[in-house]
Design an enzyme around this catalytic site. Sequence first.
Site, PDB file in Angstrom:
ATOM      1  N   GLN A   1     -16.864 -16.213  20.046  1.00  9.60           N
ATOM      2  CA  GLN A   1     -17.497 -15.705  20.181  1.00  9.60           C
ATOM      3  C   GLN A   1     -17.894 -15.998  22.238  1.00  9.60           C
ATOM      4  O   GLN A   1     -18.394 -17.201  22.068  1.00  9.60           O
ATOM      5  CB  GLN A   1     -18.613 -16.177  19.742  1.00  9.60           C
ATOM      6  CG  GLN A   1     -19.300 -15.703  19.379  1.00  9.60           C
ATOM      7  CD  GLN A   1     -19.204 -14.774  19.023  1.00  9.60           C
ATOM      8  OE1 GLN A   1     -18.852 -13.520  17.983  1.00  9.60           O
ATOM      9  NE2 GLN A   1     -20.307 -13.338  19.825  1.00  9.60           N
TER      10      GLN A   1
ATOM     11  N   LYS B   1     -18.730 -11.067  11.632  1.00  9.77           N
ATOM     12  CA  LYS B   1     -17.460 -10.838  11.338  1.00  9.77           C
ATOM     13  C   LYS B   1     -16.666 -11.839   9.599  1.00  9.77           C
ATOM     14  O   LYS B   1     -16.092 -11.726   9.251  1.00  9.77           O
ATOM     15  CB  LYS B   1     -17.335 -12.095  12.402  1.00  9.77           C
ATOM     16  CG  LYS B   1     -17.294 -10.778  13.611  1.00  9.77           C
ATOM     17  CD  LYS B   1     -16.584 -11.294  14.860  1.00  9.77           C
ATOM     18  CE  LYS B   1     -17.705 -10.575  16.077  1.00  9.77           C
ATOM     19  NZ  LYS B   1     -17.456 -10.853  16.969  1.00  9.77           N
TER      20      LYS B   1
ATOM     21  N   ASP C   1      -9.380 -10.029  20.204  1.00 11.03           N
ATOM     22  CA  ASP C   1     -10.724  -8.727  20.784  1.00 11.03           C
ATOM     23  C   ASP C   1      -9.793  -8.173  22.419  1.00 11.03           C
ATOM     24  O   ASP C   1     -10.496  -7.213  22.577  1.00 11.03           O
ATOM     25  CB  ASP C   1     -11.260 -10.038  21.085  1.00 11.03           C
ATOM     26  CG  ASP C   1     -13.266 -10.568  21.298  1.00 11.03           C
ATOM     27  OD1 ASP C   1     -13.223  -9.215  20.412  1.00 11.03           O
ATOM     28  OD2 ASP C   1     -13.441 -11.441  21.160  1.00 11.03           O
TER      29      ASP C   1
END
Length: 286
Positions: free
Chosen positions: A98, A54, A121
């Site tokens: 995460q 990422k 997200d």
Amino acid sequence: MTGTTIIDGRAIAREVEADLATKTSALLERAVRPCLAVVLVGEDPASRVYVRHKTRAAERIGVEARDHALSGDVSTERVLQEVRALNDDPAVNGILVQLPLPPQVDENRVLLAIAPHKDVDGFHPDNLGRLVIGEPRFVACTPRGCMHLIRSVCPEISGKRALVVGRSTIVGKPMALLLTQADATVIVAHSKTQDLAAEVGRADIVVAAVGRPKMIRGEWLRAGAVVIDVGINRGDDGKLIGDVDFDAALGRAGAITPVPGGVGPMTIACLMSNVVEAAHRRLDRG
Ligand code: NDP
């Protein structure tokens, strides 16, 4: 049916990234640099690899990526404190925590604490709810990427029969919603589904998001079906394999994504799209 198109997720992701780099340059001219904050708790090796991918993608398109690493033994409160500070930081456009989090940390509380307008997200109930009512803000990156991959080989989704295997909140459910909104007729299969082979055999589009190596057999597929393999599994030889028996699907599927090199790169490209969109929205809000 002989030729199966291999959908090159890396190449399509590169196209998306090139477009995003142009948008980021335009934002920079207005003195705005999109910024993604990544919260990584603990030392999980797979999570570290994902975060590295990422961060590299962010660098490629001119997005600032800030790493917020916390030790693996932190409390829920400590993670919440970090998230709240990022919510309050006007320079941060997107926050990504995460997953998975260590067992002592309450994942739901952490995800709920992320400000919905920074939830790149797309896991916050506010964003999932917006998707349900057809007014999406941030769409979860993996399903968003899958739609892009499907459209690359099947521009007309309307009227197609689509099967989503898996009903998780982060992949299966939003995937089914997106396909429904694109006017497909959607079936969602899960661990209690009675005859998965028959469901697969009826589908024009199959999205497999289970986490079981090669569980979708090639001979189950309808000839010409578009197959999107979200699954990431590690084989005995250590190599990554999907949920679909790729070799057996060749020659039967109309198009299929490989693992690796299919959904994974698109997920990251869509995360970056969400970050750049977040920066645009902030600018528009003034
Ligand atoms: P979850 O474990 O949350 O969900 C798995 C789903 O599969 C569940 O809904 C489960 O059903 C269903 N399932 C389990 N066994 C069967 C079966 N025998 N037949 C049909 N359905 C079954 O997984 P995720 O959705 O988080 O992830 C799925 C896969 O996708 C994993 O391999 C993950 O690593 C990968 N992934 C890949 C990403 C990428 O960027 N490429 C991003 C996110 C995930 P039930 O609900 O009944 O338990």
